[in-house]
Write a protein that holds these residues in place. Sequence first.
Motif: not given
Length: 294
Positions: A246-255
């Motif tokens: 979650x710190x770096x990127x919480x998205x499985x896919x954009x949005x």
Amino acid sequence: MEKLIITAAYDSRVSYPANHFCMPSTRENVPLIADEYVRCLNAGAAVAHLHGVRRLEDKIQEDGKKLSRLDVDGWWEMTEGIKEKADCIIQYGIAGARLDDRVPLMKLGPDMMAVAFNAHDEYFQPDKNYPPNAIYALHPLDELRDYAQATRQHGVKMELETFHTGALWNMRKLMEEGLLDERIWTTLFIGWSGGSWTPCTERGLLYLIDCLPEGVVWNVSCMDPLRHWNILAMAISMGGHVRVGYEDNPYLNPGELADSCARLVDKVVALAHMLGREIASPQEAREIIGLKAA
């Protein structure tokens, strides 16, 4: 090719304040956060990158820094909550905190501790509906020397944080002075907004890799939801290691927010398998990083 070490970095309320799936790092939430880390470890992560209980200062202080203040007991509770349920490498984050505040954390006995080898100049505002969170601090050579000595004294291995090539100059300098272990572990931060930014491109990553001293083991953190999985796939295929969460990127896919941090670990495991890379267990990761056996 070495097996892939996956680091899980759960915290995101500073970098992605709109992610309602991520719990703030408060004492009340420690048991729930620890359980989320355990899910990440069960999914295939070998390293738990903890932020523990802390608060971000609301303005630049008299020492010219705007950083996190730490609740040591809260860090201990989170660490024990994870270690009671899963085998893993415990890596303490919040590299921007003051050294004097972090020595008590070293005494808790983590395997690793993040140390920024360049100035902290980070500016998080992925959602314009929220005010920006910013972190500012210099990390001069004398401080890095003090970190090298303090971590050795307490038996903690440094994770050298590299946001741009200036960090690699500092790394080489401390290597020349004999202050770094032979098996150096560094994380390359790509796409992190602020004055320490390196662009989230293949060329940006390649440039950092090309500037690394020989023999350094490298890990990649990418903070760009649109390019994140592309860059991690590149790192995996080149023999590097990766950090997700979650710190770096919480998205499985954009949005598409991941409703559990462990789902991000699941995706990188699947990606690694597609690219023919096996996943390192915690014990295998210790050998690759150069840590003592548990």
